[in-house]
Design an enzyme around this catalytic site. Structure first.
Site, PDB file in Angstrom:
ATOM      1  N   ASN A 133     -22.256  20.717 -43.580  1.00  7.40           N
ATOM      2  CA  ASN A 133     -22.013  22.578 -43.114  1.00  7.40           C
ATOM      3  C   ASN A 133     -23.177  23.014 -43.547  1.00  7.40           C
ATOM      4  O   ASN A 133     -23.343  23.811 -42.239  1.00  7.40           O
ATOM      5  CB  ASN A 133     -21.329  21.620 -43.925  1.00  7.40           C
ATOM      6  CG  ASN A 133     -20.157  22.932 -42.825  1.00  7.40           C
ATOM      7  OD1 ASN A 133     -20.572  23.145 -42.139  1.00  7.40           O
ATOM      8  ND2 ASN A 133     -19.247  24.482 -43.262  1.00  7.40           N
TER       9      ASN A 133
ATOM     10  N   TRP B 115      -9.313  23.834 -40.681  1.00  4.60           N
ATOM     11  CA  TRP B 115     -10.813  24.423 -39.948  1.00  4.60           C
ATOM     12  C   TRP B 115     -11.057  23.277 -38.741  1.00  4.60           C
ATOM     13  O   TRP B 115     -11.135  23.804 -37.178  1.00  4.60           O
ATOM     14  CB  TRP B 115     -11.879  24.759 -40.324  1.00  4.60           C
ATOM     15  CG  TRP B 115     -12.451  25.932 -40.798  1.00  4.60           C
ATOM     16  CD1 TRP B 115     -12.365  25.908 -42.048  1.00  4.60           C
ATOM     17  CD2 TRP B 115     -12.815  27.014 -40.305  1.00  4.60           C
ATOM     18  NE1 TRP B 115     -13.245  27.450 -42.124  1.00  4.60           N
ATOM     19  CE2 TRP B 115     -12.555  27.883 -41.720  1.00  4.60           C
ATOM     20  CE3 TRP B 115     -13.047  27.799 -38.956  1.00  4.60           C
ATOM     21  CZ2 TRP B 115     -12.964  29.264 -41.222  1.00  4.60           C
ATOM     22  CZ3 TRP B 115     -13.038  29.121 -38.903  1.00  4.60           C
ATOM     23  CH2 TRP B 115     -12.874  29.621 -39.773  1.00  4.60           C
TER      24      TRP B 115
ATOM     25  N   GLU C 189     -11.080  22.323 -44.830  1.00  2.00           N
ATOM     26  CA  GLU C 189     -11.848  22.090 -43.718  1.00  2.00           C
ATOM     27  C   GLU C 189     -11.429  21.302 -43.078  1.00  2.00           C
ATOM     28  O   GLU C 189     -11.054  21.758 -41.615  1.00  2.00           O
ATOM     29  CB  GLU C 189     -13.137  21.282 -45.049  1.00  2.00           C
ATOM     30  CG  GLU C 189     -13.264  22.229 -45.769  1.00  2.00           C
ATOM     31  CD  GLU C 189     -14.017  23.571 -45.227  1.00  2.00           C
ATOM     32  OE1 GLU C 189     -14.539  23.626 -44.129  1.00  2.00           O
ATOM     33  OE2 GLU C 189     -14.137  24.705 -45.481  1.00  2.00           O
TER      34      GLU C 189
ATOM     35  N   TRP D 296     -20.909  26.219 -33.466  1.00  5.55           N
ATOM     36  CA  TRP D 296     -21.482  27.492 -33.072  1.00  5.55           C
ATOM     37  C   TRP D 296     -21.282  29.547 -32.449  1.00  5.55           C
ATOM     38  O   TRP D 296     -22.070  29.870 -32.357  1.00  5.55           O
ATOM     39  CB  TRP D 296     -22.413  26.909 -31.285  1.00  5.55           C
ATOM     40  CG  TRP D 296     -23.840  26.505 -31.773  1.00  5.55           C
ATOM     41  CD1 TRP D 296     -23.359  24.882 -32.540  1.00  5.55           C
ATOM     42  CD2 TRP D 296     -24.788  25.764 -32.376  1.00  5.55           C
ATOM     43  NE1 TRP D 296     -24.632  24.040 -32.284  1.00  5.55           N
ATOM     44  CE2 TRP D 296     -25.218  24.530 -32.703  1.00  5.55           C
ATOM     45  CE3 TRP D 296     -26.009  27.412 -32.398  1.00  5.55           C
ATOM     46  CZ2 TRP D 296     -26.380  25.089 -33.251  1.00  5.55           C
ATOM     47  CZ3 TRP D 296     -26.964  27.275 -32.515  1.00  5.55           C
ATOM     48  CH2 TRP D 296     -27.252  26.045 -32.714  1.00  5.55           C
TER      49      TRP D 296
ATOM     50  N   TRP E 264     -30.154  37.568 -24.189  1.00  5.49           N
ATOM     51  CA  TRP E 264     -30.279  36.206 -25.018  1.00  5.49           C
ATOM     52  C   TRP E 264     -31.891  36.322 -24.588  1.00  5.49           C
ATOM     53  O   TRP E 264     -32.298  36.846 -23.028  1.00  5.49           O
ATOM     54  CB  TRP E 264     -30.009  34.895 -25.296  1.00  5.49           C
ATOM     55  CG  TRP E 264     -28.380  35.290 -24.892  1.00  5.49           C
ATOM     56  CD1 TRP E 264     -26.882  34.378 -23.958  1.00  5.49           C
ATOM     57  CD2 TRP E 264     -27.734  35.078 -26.836  1.00  5.49           C
ATOM     58  NE1 TRP E 264     -25.985  35.144 -24.982  1.00  5.49           N
ATOM     59  CE2 TRP E 264     -26.024  35.004 -26.272  1.00  5.49           C
ATOM     60  CE3 TRP E 264     -28.377  34.378 -27.590  1.00  5.49           C
ATOM     61  CZ2 TRP E 264     -25.197  35.048 -27.470  1.00  5.49           C
ATOM     62  CZ3 TRP E 264     -27.836  35.113 -28.891  1.00  5.49           C
ATOM     63  CH2 TRP E 264     -26.096  34.750 -28.568  1.00  5.49           C
TER      64      TRP E 264
ATOM     65  N   TRP F 288     -26.853  30.460 -27.910  1.00  6.85           N
ATOM     66  CA  TRP F 288     -26.113  29.508 -28.978  1.00  6.85           C
ATOM     67  C   TRP F 288     -25.806  28.117 -27.883  1.00  6.85           C
ATOM     68  O   TRP F 288     -25.744  27.372 -28.268  1.00  6.85           O
ATOM     69  CB  TRP F 288     -24.662  29.773 -29.343  1.00  6.85           C
ATOM     70  CG  TRP F 288     -23.904  30.315 -28.301  1.00  6.85           C
ATOM     71  CD1 TRP F 288     -24.299  31.956 -27.762  1.00  6.85           C
ATOM     72  CD2 TRP F 288     -22.590  30.088 -28.170  1.00  6.85           C
ATOM     73  NE1 TRP F 288     -22.522  31.318 -27.083  1.00  6.85           N
ATOM     74  CE2 TRP F 288     -21.734  30.658 -26.500  1.00  6.85           C
ATOM     75  CE3 TRP F 288     -22.434  28.702 -27.713  1.00  6.85           C
ATOM     76  CZ2 TRP F 288     -21.352  30.134 -26.371  1.00  6.85           C
ATOM     77  CZ3 TRP F 288     -21.362  28.377 -27.347  1.00  6.85           C
ATOM     78  CH2 TRP F 288     -20.657  28.630 -26.185  1.00  6.85           C
TER      79      TRP F 288
END
Ligand SMILES: Cc1cc2nc3c(=O)[nH]c(=O)nc-3n(C[C@H](O)[C@H](O)[C@H](O)COP(=O)(O)OP(=O)(O)OC[C@H]3O[C@@H](n4cnc5c(N)ncnc54)[C@H](O)[C@@H]3O)c2cc1C
Length: 473
Positions: free
Chosen positions: A349, A285, A282, A390, A314, A367
């Site tokens: 998360n 990340w 993590e 995102w 979108w 997004w």
């Protein structure tokens, strides 16, 4: 005189720029408050409030070291170089020291400062501090940046096994003290700085101080890391570290986390259990998204990482967007997550993924609108992690799976909040429902009378619509 400019790094311990500044001589410190620029970057009130509270603590800690903190208000960053040049002239500064901040506006601001101060024979030294490894150094065999996490992580593991990044010591007390006369040294309250009340204060939920952050870290390593891999996906359980808030404004450093992670292994890169490995991943990340932001600067200009996704059609639907933003979608786990964020500034998360995929896939809403809403409300809002998260959820980013990821939020809810306790906490209208019906209250009885909206979309049909939209790419 050396000048240390604090930005998103409000600590004394393991502060690369501060350590270098104080090694070079007498140091004064500076912080710049830029409310208009922060508004342009969608920084949340709760995050600003938290920043100002920690700044007060930092100022007192600096005083113990005989380091004065100058507090400037410069509403927009374009005026920062001139403002710093004035401080340098007044204090006869030789070098300005700061840790590198990511993002195109941040990098431009620092470039402009260097350009101006160079003409005045003042050096600007920028240091790698926020990442474990210096930017632009994690490269594949062709000397190119990695685009997927797995390969990036492998490279990081190799580097960590050679040596773990170590922490810089807290600077020693300076011998001489000095007077700052023409600049303010007062940290304003949120209300005074922003000219309005904060609608969400951080004080009750989020304690400041470096000692508190280190205590949270130690507590996590000692008591929670062993069960991290099993508990981390359950939003009702206290299974994660909640350190993102502290890492993001730099009350805690990433090196402190890595050192704590391998403390029992005497600072050697040796993985003893799954919890330890997954927590390390993590942290990587976090590292990955910062390197992505640096290597692919388009992502900080509202552009997708995957260029072909620019074509996506979108749907513009302000009513649907508003329902999602307010936690009124009729999908309990989605509404619970949004309401947790609106009340506390933080969201678990697993639920961040569920709500982001719901917006970008089931509602097919851009997004970027979700990314913005998160930044406007998260206490741990961070351009790199938020944008990375995102784009991953919207399949415009670095997700490496060869299909377009869509979650069924109801199945996710049944799996990760099996008793419905997380939903009960944040959606009290449903608190009386049992564990079977709470995830999708109208499924069995569409005529049920509840003070809660019906699902705003059909999950099956909206899934198919999303697949169709993405198929055309
Ligand atoms: C749509 C979306 C938006 C997000 N926005 C942000 C954001 O603005 N700021 C932010 O810090 N994180 C963000 N994340 C990542 C993640 O949700 C949070 O870092 C995590 O929930 C913080 O809780 P924790 O400190 O208990 O994490 P832990 O599970 O204890 O993890 C330890 C640390 O690793 C880092 N981390 C963990 N997961 C991730 C991840 N997926 N991406 C990047 N770093 C990670 C964080 O610094 C975190 O504090 C986002 C994720 C998604 C899916």
């Amino acid at each position: 005189m050396q000048l240390l400019w604090f930005r998103q790094d409000l600590r004394l311990n393991d502060h690369v720029a501060l350590w270098h500044a104080t090694q070079q001589g007498q140091t004064a410190a500076l912080v710049i408050l830029s409310p208009e620029q922060w508004a342009l970057h969608d920084d949340a009130d709760i995050k600003i409030d938290f920043y100002l509270r920690q700044l007060n603590v930092l100022k007192a800690d600096l005083e113990q070291l005989n380091i004065a903190l100058i507090v400037l208000k410069v509403p927009l960053w374009k005026n920062i170089p001139e403002a710093i040049a004035q401080v340098c002239a007044e204090l006869k500064v030789q070098t300005v020291h700061a840790n590198i901040e990511l993002g195109v506006n941040e990098l431009k601001r620092d470039f402009d400062l260097q350009y101006l101060l160079e003409k005045k024979n003042i050096l600007v030294e920028l240091y790698h501090d926020r990442t474990l490894f210096p930017l632009a150094t994690i490269r594949n065999k062709s000397d190119l940046p990695y685009k997927v996490f797995g390969a990036f992580k492998k490279n990081c593991y190799e580097r960590l096994s050679t040596s773990l990044p170590t922490c810089y010591p807290k600077p020693e007390k300076q011998n001489l003290s000095y007077q700052i006369e023409n600049f303010s040294q007062t940290v304003p309250s949120f209300e005074a700085l922003m000219g309005r009340d904060s609608f969400c204060s951080s004080a009750e939920l989020w304690s400041v101080t470096e000692q508190h952050a280190v205590k949270l870290l130690d507590d996590f390593i000692k008591n929670k890391m062993r069960t991290y891999q099993t508990l981390r996906d359950f939003p009702k359980l206290d299974g994660t570290s909640q350190l993102s808030t502290y890492l993001n404004i730099g009350i805690l450093s990433i090196r402190q986390c890595i050192q704590a992670l391998f403390r029992e292994q005497q600072g050697h890169f040796h993985i003893d259990h799954e919890g330890q490995q997954i927590w390390l991943d993590e942290l990587l990340w976090r590292e990955f998204y910062q390197h992505i932001l640096f290597d692919f600067p388009q992502v900080s200009k509202h552009l997708p990482f995957k260029e072909n996704t620019l074509k996506l059609a979108w749907i513009e639907d302000s009513t649907a967007l508003n329902a999602w933003q307010m936690g009124q979608t009729g999908i309990p786990i989605v509404d619970a997550g949004i309401r947790q964020m609106l009340s506390t500034g933080w969201m678990h998360n697993r639920v961040r993924m569920i709500v982001a995929i719901f917006l970008s896939k089931n509602l097919l809403i851009d997004w970027r609108l979700g990314e913005q809403w998160f930044m406007q409300h998260l206490i741990d809002g961070d351009l790199a992690a938020n944008n990375g998260g995102w784009q991953w959820c919207a399949s415009t980013g670095t997700d490496s799976v060869p299909y377009f990821r869509i979650f069924n939020p109801v199945s996710q809810s049944q799996k990760f909040d099996p008793q419905g306790d997380y939903i009960r906490t944040w959606v009290p209208e449903l608190a009386h429902l049992d564990a079977k019906s709470i995830h999708d209250p109208y499924a069995r009885n569409p005529d049920l009378k509840l003070n809660y909206p019906k699902p705003m979309v059909d999950l099956k049909q909206s899934r198919l619509r999303a697949l169709e939209a993405f198929k055309g790419l």
